[in-house]
Scaffold this motif. Structure first.
Motif, PDB file in Angstrom:
ATOM      1  N   THR A  39      -4.323   9.554  -0.906  1.00  0.00           N
ATOM      2  CA  THR A  39      -4.026  10.295  -2.132  1.00  0.00           C
ATOM      3  C   THR A  39      -5.300  10.445  -2.947  1.00  0.00           C
ATOM      4  N   ARG A  40      -6.001   9.318  -3.136  1.00  0.00           N
ATOM      5  CA  ARG A  40      -7.228   9.356  -3.941  1.00  0.00           C
ATOM      6  C   ARG A  40      -8.299   8.501  -3.284  1.00  0.00           C
ATOM      7  N   ASP A  65       1.553   5.197  -4.465  1.00  0.00           N
ATOM      8  CA  ASP A  65       1.320   6.171  -5.536  1.00  0.00           C
ATOM      9  C   ASP A  65       1.231   7.590  -5.000  1.00  0.00           C
ATOM     10  N   ASP A 112       0.830  -1.208   0.000  1.00  0.00           N
ATOM     11  CA  ASP A 112       0.000   0.000   0.000  1.00  0.00           C
ATOM     12  C   ASP A 112       0.859   1.250   0.000  1.00  0.00           C
ATOM     13  N   ASP A 113       0.185   2.349  -0.343  1.00  0.00           N
ATOM     14  CA  ASP A 113       0.755   3.699  -0.273  1.00  0.00           C
ATOM     15  C   ASP A 113       1.983   3.865  -1.163  1.00  0.00           C
ATOM     16  N   ASP A 146     -12.600   3.428  10.772  1.00  0.00           N
ATOM     17  CA  ASP A 146     -12.031   4.298  11.796  1.00  0.00           C
ATOM     18  C   ASP A 146     -10.561   4.569  11.445  1.00  0.00           C
TER      19      ASP A 146
HETATM   20  P1  ATP Z   1      -5.290   4.684  -4.083  1.00  0.00           P
HETATM   21  O1  ATP Z   1      -4.822   5.863  -4.859  1.00  0.00           O
HETATM   22  O2  ATP Z   1      -4.426   3.478  -4.265  1.00  0.00           O
HETATM   23  O3  ATP Z   1      -6.733   4.415  -4.289  1.00  0.00           O
HETATM   24  P2  ATP Z   1      -4.654   6.341  -1.980  1.00  0.00           P
HETATM   25  O4  ATP Z   1      -3.449   6.683  -2.774  1.00  0.00           O
HETATM   26  O5  ATP Z   1      -5.759   7.311  -1.863  1.00  0.00           O
HETATM   27  O6  ATP Z   1      -5.179   4.980  -2.542  1.00  0.00           O
HETATM   28  P3  ATP Z   1      -2.825   5.501  -0.136  1.00  0.00           P
HETATM   29  O7  ATP Z   1      -1.717   5.966  -0.994  1.00  0.00           O
HETATM   30  O8  ATP Z   1      -3.049   4.055  -0.044  1.00  0.00           O
HETATM   31  O9  ATP Z   1      -4.208   6.091  -0.545  1.00  0.00           O
HETATM   32  O10 ATP Z   1      -2.621   6.197   1.242  1.00  0.00           O
HETATM   33  C1  ATP Z   1      -3.446   5.975   2.326  1.00  0.00           C
HETATM   34  C2  ATP Z   1      -2.574   5.769   3.555  1.00  0.00           C
HETATM   35  O11 ATP Z   1      -3.420   5.753   4.686  1.00  0.00           O
HETATM   36  C3  ATP Z   1      -1.848   4.433   3.548  1.00  0.00           C
HETATM   37  O12 ATP Z   1      -0.608   4.621   4.168  1.00  0.00           O
HETATM   38  C4  ATP Z   1      -2.711   3.537   4.412  1.00  0.00           C
HETATM   39  O13 ATP Z   1      -1.988   2.526   5.062  1.00  0.00           O
HETATM   40  C5  ATP Z   1      -3.249   4.540   5.403  1.00  0.00           C
HETATM   41  N1  ATP Z   1      -4.568   4.195   5.907  1.00  0.00           N
HETATM   42  C6  ATP Z   1      -5.593   3.696   5.223  1.00  0.00           C
HETATM   43  N2  ATP Z   1      -6.657   3.529   6.018  1.00  0.00           N
HETATM   44  C7  ATP Z   1      -6.285   3.917   7.247  1.00  0.00           C
HETATM   45  C8  ATP Z   1      -6.933   3.964   8.501  1.00  0.00           C
HETATM   46  N3  ATP Z   1      -8.187   3.597   8.632  1.00  0.00           N
HETATM   47  N4  ATP Z   1      -6.240   4.413   9.574  1.00  0.00           N
HETATM   48  C9  ATP Z   1      -4.969   4.802   9.417  1.00  0.00           C
HETATM   49  N5  ATP Z   1      -4.299   4.784   8.269  1.00  0.00           N
HETATM   50  C10 ATP Z   1      -4.944   4.352   7.176  1.00  0.00           C
END
Ligand code: ATP
Length: 440
Positions: A50-51, A10, A7-8, A134
């Motif tokens: 991010t998204r 992008d 995860d994380d 949460d």
């Molecule tokens: P994507 O673009 O792949 O759809 P994103 O880019 O919006 O996803 P991420 O880059 O995955 O999001 O970043 C979200 C961050 O928040 C990650 O580090 C993830 O582990 C963390 N995270 C996700 N849900 C929770 C939560 N409920 N509590 C704390 N941290 C979280």
């Protein structure tokens, strides 16, 4: 089997963690995929996403049982198996997975905090539920990860939350998404997708959802960002997704995969008690406590009394959905689904069910005096009437009222397709779930 989660990776500039999943599949071609790759959406209200807050999990092993096609990569069909007989130790897999992540992740971006984990035990289901509803402290996720296998977390290590949650997901409700990826040379350029073919596909495959926003004439299967995804089609079932994909006339995809996901499941929603907690998403039932107001920027806000009083908002990006909020009246009974915005505390409405509508009426005339028959005069708003000729008084209710038609009907309303969240259940799905949010 092993759970390989990451995860994380992008940033707003590029990449996509689901693309990394396809690169992981390429790297681990000496192992078998067990089941579909998983794309797990987590709490849409975390401040650092991010998204779409998506995390990924691949299950790997040595396949047994039946096998089925899950994608195409480098012109080859990729299969997954229904079961696994054994697997290598996590410590052997982790360095290879970390090398793939390090090659592709946007590690330099200040906002990314990647992690990759290889678990031979599944983390407890509570880790999924907490992460989707949460906030999970990084330390808590690290503890769970230590118990479940091996992991590597970069920078502040937050990515481990997504790894643990994605691996912990045990689907109760699920949907599928076929994701196609662009050829490398086209990344960052405008996508070539024929919108007519999207409309055609939408009609021919009724098990798919959120493909096209008819109200705003927008294709919603393609992201607008510069990421490697060409388009994604979501569906109740995976069986016809490859055919649905082939209906789309577009630039030639480089690769594609079907993911099992929790998109469109509403698993982020919890029934709220008296208080609503920041960073969560809630279901609230209550009475509209006053008239809706329209604010600068076109946002529509109405107060709701559901034990406590809280403002609910249909923001400008929800477009035509604001018409619903505007048509509410004090006293209407509604069920509101939405995320809790912290400052000022407001519910960002994702969906609303109108349960009961109050009568709408307008006063068309003052009453006639019951003593002398002359037309009476109003004494003031809500204060009743007086006859100027004989001084007789009458209550406010004595006026002559006419019922007007309400601009709303009992039932569910949702924003147009282009304004929906990945994890929100579209009404098209909600209709399939019996008694989704019971009235009592
Ligand atoms: P994507 O673009 O792949 O759809 P994103 O880019 O919006 O996803 P991420 O880059 O995955 O999001 O970043 C979200 C961050 O928040 C990650 O580090 C993830 O582990 C963390 N995270 C996700 N849900 C929770 C939560 N409920 N509590 C704390 N941290 C979280």
């Amino acid at each position: 089997m092993l759970h390989l989660a990451f995860d994380d990776t992008d940033s707003l500039k590029g990449m996509c963690t689901t693309f990394l999943a396809t690169e992981m599949i390429r790297e681990f071609s000496d192992l078998d995929l067990i089941g579909y790759p998983r794309l797990v959406r987590l709490n849409p209200n975390v401040p650092w996403k991010t998204r779409g807050n998506g995390a990924l999990c691949l299950r790997l092993g040595r396949g047994v049982g039946g096998k089925f096609k899950v994608g195409e990569l480098e012109g080859r069909d990729i299969f997954a198996w229904t079961g696994s007989k054994d697997h290598p130790p996590p410590e052997e897999i982790l360095p290879r997975a970390a090398a793939v992540l390090e090659k592709w992740a946007e590690i330099e971006d200040v906002l990314t905090n990647p992690a990759v984990a290889v678990f031979d035990c599944k983390p407890p289901p509570s880790m999924y539920w907490k992460a989707v509803r949460d906030i999970v402290p990084i330390a808590e996720a690290r503890e769970a990860a230590k118990m479940a296998g091996a992991f590597r977390a970069y920078k502040n290590g937050r990515g481990i939350v997504g790894c643990v949650a994605a691996a912990a997901w045990r689907p109760q409700d699920r949907t599928y998404e076929i994701l196609t990826y662009r050829q490398r040379a086209r990344w960052g350029t405008e996508r070539d997708i024929d919108s007519e073919s999207v409309i055609e596909m939408d009609g021919r495959f009724p098990e798919t959802f959120n493909n096209y926003d008819t109200l705003n004439r927008k294709v919603t299967i393609a992201p607008r960002s510069s990421c490697p995804i060409l388009f994604g089609i979501r569906a109740e079932r995976p069986d016809r997704l490859e055919r649905a994909m082939r209906t789309i006339r577009s630039e030639t995809p480089d690769r594609w995969f079907i993911f099992e996901t929790n998109q469109g499941t509403d698993e982020h929603l919890v029934k709220a008690g008296k208080s609503v907690k920041r960073h969560t998403s809630v279901i609230l039932r209550g009475l509209v406590a006053g008239p809706p107001t329209v604010h600068l920027g076109g946002h529509v806000i109405f107060p709701l009394n559901s034990g406590g009083r809280i403002d609910c908002a249909a923001y400008e990006p929800s477009k035509q959905f604001r018409r619903v909020a505007r048509a509410l009246m004090a006293g209407d009974e509604v069920v509101v689904c939405g995320s809790v915005r912290d400052e000022p505390k407001t519910i960002n409405v994702e969906k609303i069910r109108v349960v009961k509508l109050v009568e709408s009426k307008v006063k068309v005339a003052n009453p006639s005096c019951p003593s002398c028959g002359k037309r009476m005069k109003s004494i003031g708003r809500g204060a009743g009437f007086r006859c100027l000729a004989c001084r007789t008084k009458a209550p406010a209710t004595a006026g002559v009222w006419k019922r007007t038609e309400r601009q709303l009907k009992i039932g569910w309303y949702e924003p147009p397709v282009s304004a929906r969240r990945h994890i929100s259940m579209p009404l098209k799905r909600l209709g399939l779930k019996e008694n989704a949010y019971p009235s009592k």
